[in-house]
Design an enzyme around this catalytic site. Sequence first.
Site, PDB file in Angstrom:
ATOM      1  N   HIS A 179      13.166   5.497  54.049  1.00  0.00           N
ATOM      2  CA  HIS A 179      12.646   5.849  55.381  1.00  0.00           C
ATOM      3  C   HIS A 179      12.073   7.274  55.365  1.00  0.00           C
ATOM      4  O   HIS A 179      11.007   7.522  55.933  1.00  0.00           O
ATOM      5  CB  HIS A 179      13.762   5.782  56.428  1.00  0.00           C
ATOM      6  CG  HIS A 179      14.385   4.431  56.609  1.00  0.00           C
ATOM      7  ND1 HIS A 179      15.692   4.171  56.262  1.00  0.00           N
ATOM      8  CD2 HIS A 179      13.903   3.270  57.117  1.00  0.00           C
ATOM      9  CE1 HIS A 179      15.984   2.916  56.550  1.00  0.00           C
ATOM     10  NE2 HIS A 179      14.910   2.335  57.068  1.00  0.00           N
TER      11      HIS A 179
ATOM     12  N   ARG B 219      21.075  -2.091  53.683  1.00  0.00           N
ATOM     13  CA  ARG B 219      22.111  -3.086  53.374  1.00  0.00           C
ATOM     14  C   ARG B 219      22.834  -2.784  52.051  1.00  0.00           C
ATOM     15  O   ARG B 219      23.840  -3.427  51.759  1.00  0.00           O
ATOM     16  CB  ARG B 219      21.519  -4.491  53.340  1.00  0.00           C
ATOM     17  CG  ARG B 219      21.130  -5.013  54.723  1.00  0.00           C
ATOM     18  CD  ARG B 219      20.718  -6.472  54.685  1.00  0.00           C
ATOM     19  NE  ARG B 219      20.570  -7.049  56.003  1.00  0.00           N
ATOM     20  CZ  ARG B 219      19.403  -7.223  56.633  1.00  0.00           C
ATOM     21  NH1 ARG B 219      18.279  -6.835  56.056  1.00  0.00           N
ATOM     22  NH2 ARG B 219      19.363  -7.782  57.843  1.00  0.00           N
TER      23      ARG B 219
HETATM   24  P1  AMP Z   1      14.141  -1.081  58.104  1.00  0.00           P
HETATM   25  O1  AMP Z   1      14.891   0.043  58.772  1.00  0.00           O
HETATM   26  O2  AMP Z   1      14.867  -1.668  56.931  1.00  0.00           O
HETATM   27  O3  AMP Z   1      13.616  -2.096  59.079  1.00  0.00           O
HETATM   28  O4  AMP Z   1      12.863  -0.402  57.453  1.00  0.00           O
HETATM   29  C1  AMP Z   1      11.973   0.392  58.199  1.00  0.00           C
HETATM   30  C2  AMP Z   1      10.746   0.695  57.366  1.00  0.00           C
HETATM   31  O5  AMP Z   1      11.143   1.369  56.180  1.00  0.00           O
HETATM   32  C3  AMP Z   1      10.011  -0.581  56.925  1.00  0.00           C
HETATM   33  O6  AMP Z   1       8.607  -0.351  56.984  1.00  0.00           O
HETATM   34  C4  AMP Z   1      10.493  -0.767  55.523  1.00  0.00           C
HETATM   35  O7  AMP Z   1       9.565  -1.472  54.704  1.00  0.00           O
HETATM   36  C5  AMP Z   1      10.615   0.677  55.060  1.00  0.00           C
HETATM   37  N1  AMP Z   1      11.537   0.770  53.920  1.00  0.00           N
HETATM   38  C6  AMP Z   1      12.791   0.292  53.821  1.00  0.00           C
HETATM   39  N2  AMP Z   1      13.297   0.505  52.592  1.00  0.00           N
HETATM   40  C7  AMP Z   1      12.333   1.144  51.882  1.00  0.00           C
HETATM   41  C8  AMP Z   1      12.232   1.647  50.545  1.00  0.00           C
HETATM   42  N3  AMP Z   1      13.226   1.536  49.667  1.00  0.00           N
HETATM   43  N4  AMP Z   1      11.068   2.246  50.172  1.00  0.00           N
HETATM   44  C9  AMP Z   1      10.028   2.358  51.042  1.00  0.00           C
HETATM   45  N5  AMP Z   1      10.068   1.911  52.321  1.00  0.00           N
HETATM   46  C10 AMP Z   1      11.200   1.319  52.738  1.00  0.00           C
END
Ligand code: AMP
Length: 283
Positions: free
Chosen positions: A34, A184
């Site tokens: 993030h 996760r």
């Molecule tokens: P989430 O909180 O998991 O819904 O993710 C929010 C944003 O962060 C989404 O656009 C995800 O694709 C991005 N994201 C999550 N994990 C990663 C990662 N390891 N590398 C790059 N972007 C990420």
Amino acid sequence: MRLVTRMGELHAARASLPRPLGFVPTMGALHAGHSALIVRARAECEAVAVSVFVNPLQFGPNEDFQSYPRSMDDDCELLESLDVALLFAPSVAEMYPQKLDVFVEPTMLARYLEGERRPGHFRGVATVVLKLLNLIAPQRAYFGEKDAQQLAVLRRMVDDLAVPVEVVACETVREPDGLALSSRNVYLSAAERRAAPNLHRALEKIREMLEAGEGDVSAVLESARATLAPLREDYLAVVEADEFRPLASVAPAATLVAVGAAFTGKTRLIDNVRVQTPPRAET
Ligand code: AMP
């Protein structure tokens, strides 16, 4: 950083922000993946808004909505340190004051892989992201390539519905052993954590074989399966980046994505790597 929890307060809060405004939607439990999106947005925009909202619409009935990790205090501290101007963190009742009747429904892009395993997931994602874009009204929105099918769905939504925002994709941030960062990952036991990078290793195996000129996808996937153990495969596939339909064979000089999902214990991991097939050999 200004924290806003009410939709009605957003209009005034965002009016005072300089433009262009970059927006990073998240479900919180923030990590370095993030942060990379936020740092990029901060470098490219005059101000950055972030949302933290665990969206019940995108979780299936047997999924982890209730237990999804939440760490609001740590998240706020991190966002302050990254010079985020606005944090929107609504409750579920605030975002959905009435039962929704109108949804954004991806079709072709949600037919296979994540869309097939998680019915309604991309409808929930597309609907909440469109609502957040309407509320925040950013010039640019930043998404991770980690969720490649989600990125394809959202790009297509912005295109098909003429949403006035530029979608910016950011590279997946990984642990040194290749495991993609994910909120996760906190679920993983020590033994599960040791096995988890095998998903990335399996995808790298697919990439290496396809880039070496192997064109038979089922042979490539069979080799990759040996690398995956002891993870349990949910799917491994090779797709086009804008279509997400599993391919049986690959064309020369094609830009593709190897995608996979696998279980370790109860935790489901997803990942993907880009693949560039070689040009046709001269005969
Ligand atoms: P989430 O909180 O998991 O819904 O993710 C929010 C944003 O962060 C989404 O656009 C995800 O694709 C991005 N994201 C999550 N994990 C990663 C990662 N390891 N590398 C790059 N972007 C990420």
